[in-house]
Structure formats: structure tokens, C-alpha cells
Design a protein around this motif. Sequence first.
Motif, PDB file in Angstrom:
ATOM      1  N   THR A  51       0.840  -1.210   0.000  1.00 17.98           N
ATOM      2  CA  THR A  51       0.000   0.000   0.000  1.00 17.98           C
ATOM      3  C   THR A  51       0.869   1.253   0.000  1.00 17.98           C
ATOM      4  O   THR A  51       0.589   2.220  -0.717  1.00 17.98           O
ATOM      5  N   GLN A  92      -7.826  -0.037  -0.570  1.00 16.96           N
ATOM      6  CA  GLN A  92      -8.056  -1.355   0.022  1.00 16.96           C
ATOM      7  C   GLN A  92      -9.430  -1.450   0.688  1.00 16.96           C
ATOM      8  O   GLN A  92     -10.091  -2.465   0.618  1.00 16.96           O
ATOM      9  N   ASP A 170      -5.720  -1.583  -4.984  1.00 15.21           N
ATOM     10  CA  ASP A 170      -5.154  -2.117  -3.753  1.00 15.21           C
ATOM     11  C   ASP A 170      -6.050  -3.249  -3.240  1.00 15.21           C
ATOM     12  O   ASP A 170      -7.070  -2.997  -2.610  1.00 15.21           O
TER      13      ASP A 170
HETATM   14 MG   LIG Z   1      -2.190  -2.735   2.141  1.00 15.60          MG
END
Ligand SMILES: [Mg+2]
Lengths: 250, 219
Positions: A51, A92, A170
Amino acid sequence: MPSETGSSTVLEFDRVSFRVPDGPALVSELTLSVSEGESLMLLGRSGSGKTTTLRLINRLLDPSEGEVRVKGVATTAWDVIRLRRSIGYVIQEVGLFPHLDVERNIGMIPTLEKWERERVSGRVRELLELVGLAPDEFACRFPHELSGGQRQRVGVARALAADPPILLLDEPFGALDQITRIEMQQQFRQLQQRLRKTVVFVTHDIREAFLLGSRIALLEGGRLVANGTPEELRGSEHPEARIFLSSLNA
Amino acid sequence: MELIRFFLERRGEVLSLSLEHLVLVVASTLMAALIAVPLGIVATRRARLGRWILGLANVVQTIPSLALIGFLIPLPILGGIGARTAMVVLVFYALLPIVRNTYTGITGVDPAIRQAALGMGLTDRQLLMRVELPLALPVIFAGLRVATVVSVGVATIAAYIGAGGLGSLIFRGINMLDNRLILAGAIPAALMALGADWGLGRVQRRLTPAGLRTERGSS
Ligand SMILES: [Mg+2]
Ligand SMILES: Nc1ncnc2c1ncn2[C@@H]1O[C@H](COP(=O)(O)OP(=O)(O)OP(=O)(O)O)[C@@H](O)[C@H]1O
């Protein structure tokens, strides 16, 4: 804006490190490049810096050392808003706006870019079709009226809204059951064959990486430990690569 | 029974004083909101300044209202005797709940939503206007509700410096040792506080986006 066409390199990491003040490096000495139309899979276990690496591309983070270049220009030299609007980003946690319906979630950037209303809603319908959601049924729903998988589809549609040439994802299928996940992976593959975006796709699942990537970059503890085609990765001797590969046959 | 007759005989006066009271409360709360919401927003944008703003608002809140009135009386412009000083006092007391709720409302927005908004290229202003403020609105409004209810009470003290309102009945009752007069001021004031709390509570619920209603509908 940069319009260099000589090389087809769209994204470059040039000896990039990122550390939080007084903390350890979360990304160290990362050198990596992504060509136009390529799908780079960032593979690594939890906490390996995936990330963080993505956020360095759209300048949610600035490198502590080195330079990230987008279309040949350092991210720090870009107008940050223009940079981000040319990069679709699916975070994410999906992060849909809970107070806006699906249409206005997807249409956020086109609206800010002053598209006319009809053009925005036309684009929203087109994108909903593209990600496999019936526009009439879903355009007016709010995020809390969607299932997890539907939310992630809307997240992808939102990232594609203004047709950015670069796409950062992500773990977009992270929170899904196995069956839906496989279905979404297949759809994404077809989508990518059609759209030919430059994609950086984060995953911790080596199967997903093999299925969707033209190239795989393996991160361990913020360092790049392998970088190559799926075939090249299969031959890697690096211990972390072996661990991931062994999970293929598990 | 006797009390009710007493009320009915004075209903004209009670009504006009209630109205005066209400005007004082509404005007001061709105003015406080005009100052406090921008202050709360600034506090979310500048961490250092924010600590100062929130700290100062807290300190103001701890000054007893009578003492604050005492400080204000000798001051030019802001002070003196009358409704203007009362307004200043009421605005002061209404600031804290609104500043604090504006701040917590905005900083309480899910960081993932903020990341998504910034990542897709919203400017700070667009983030504020299109994402943070709409999501913080119920919390900000809750602050406004608290400020209003507090103001109804503080406004009774304003009669001490001749600002009128229901407090003047109470003070007159105290001077004349007449409990009925005190009640004629206190009961409408209590009802006004309850009514404001209930009415604004309903508005607050309507302002809450459907998707947030169960998670943080009221606070
Ligand atoms: Mg991550
Ligand atoms: N703001 C921060 N301050 C300090 N450490 C951080 C910060 N953000 C992330 N980290 C740490 O940096 C490391 C890398 O985090 P990152 O989010 O990039 O991992 P990831 O590969 O995306 O993991 P996951 O698969 O769990 O999402 C982790 O050890 C994390 O705890």
C-alpha cells in the motif's frame, strides 16, 4: 503537461525509500518501472509495503529519498491534483462516499471536471454495465444498500470514471468469498484486455498475481526481492519467492 | 390551581417575555454558529492552531456566567448594560459545543473515505465541502442543539443586566419573595429548553445520511 512519447515507460521508481519521521523505512531502495499497457502485480505478505508503494505513485506520500516519475516527470514536480486525476485509485477499504448514491459516487470526478450532466450520467451507466451491475437497478442505491462485492465493483467503476490512463488497485477483491473473487478476476481480465490501462495491482495472493499480471514484483519488508514475468518468478531462488510459490500447490 | 390562574392573568406578559427570550437565544446561537463552524474547520486544518482554539473554547466555558457578565459591564463596545452584553455572553457560551462538534465531526470521518477522496484528486476545499462537511453535519448539528439548550438557561441570567426575557420574571420574583413569579419565568424557560432539544433532535436525525443512521445517528 508532459507528453514525451519516445519511451513507453509510464511509471518509474528510482531508488525510492520512504520512512516515517524517526521510524524505520517502510519502502527501501525501490527501483522499478512499468510500461504502458502493462499490468504489474505488487505481491507481498501483509505489511510488506504494498500500500505504501501505491501511495507513492499518486503522491499521497512523498519519497524520503529517490524519485517516483509518472510519464517521465517526478511526482513532486506534478500539479498534485492533475496527477491524481490522471490516475484511477481503488483503495483497500473501497472507501465509497456513504452520503452519495452510486451514480454520484462514480460521477464525482467527471462532475468536478465540469462535464455536462447528461454526459456524466451516460458515463456512469456505461461504467456500471462494464463492471457488471445493471444501471437501472444500482445507479440510485446508496453504498449501505450494496453487498461487499457490489461495493468493490462500484469502487472500480469510480476509479475508471474519467478514463485515466493509469489504474492503481489495492487488493480490490480482497474481502470477497472465493467464488465471487474468481468471477471478478475473470471479469477484470476481460476488462483489462479491452481497456489496456497501465495497471499496478496489489495482492497477497500469488494465484491472482499469476492470473492477472504481465509482470510480478515481489516485496519483502519494503524491499523488492523479485521482479519478472510469471515464468521468471517460477524460477526464482529467493526464499520469499519460494514460500509464495509453495503456496500454489497447497 | 391558584398558580394556573396567576399564569393566565399574566399570559400576555409571559408570552412576550418568552418571545424576547427566544429571540435572544436564536440570534446568539446563530451568531455563535457563524463564528464556531469556521473555527472548528480551521482547527482541523492546522493542528497547532487547532489545539489553541479548542483549549481557549474550553477555558471560556469554565468562566461562571455571572463573572463573565461582571467582566463585560465596564468594557466599551462589547460590554455595558443591556441586550448587547447579554448577546456577547450567550455567544461565548454557545461557541464551545459547536467548535468542538465541528472538529470531532470532521476528524471523525472514516480515514478510508478521506484517502479515497484525496487519492482521486479532490482539492482540500472539495474534500471539505463535498465529503467532510456533509458527513459531519449531524455531529455539528448536535453541537448546535446543545448550545441552544444551554443558551436558554444562560439567557435567564441575562435579565440581570437588563436584557429582558424570562429571567426578568425570575429576578422580580426573587426580589419580591414571590415564588409564583419565579415559576412563571422558570417553567416556560424549562419548556423552551425541552422543546428546543426535542425539535432540534428531530432535525438532526433528518440530516443524518441514510447510510450512517445506525452507526452514528446521534451523539
Ligand atoms: Mg495494504
Ligand atoms: N503511517 C505509518 N506509520 C508507521 N508505520 C506505518 C505507517 N503506515 C504503514 N506502516 C507500516 O508500514 C508497513 C507497510 O505497510 P503497508 O500498508 O504498505 O503494508 P501492505 O503490504 O499494504 O500490507 P497489507 O497487505 O496488510 O495491506 C507495515 O509494517 C505498517 O505497519
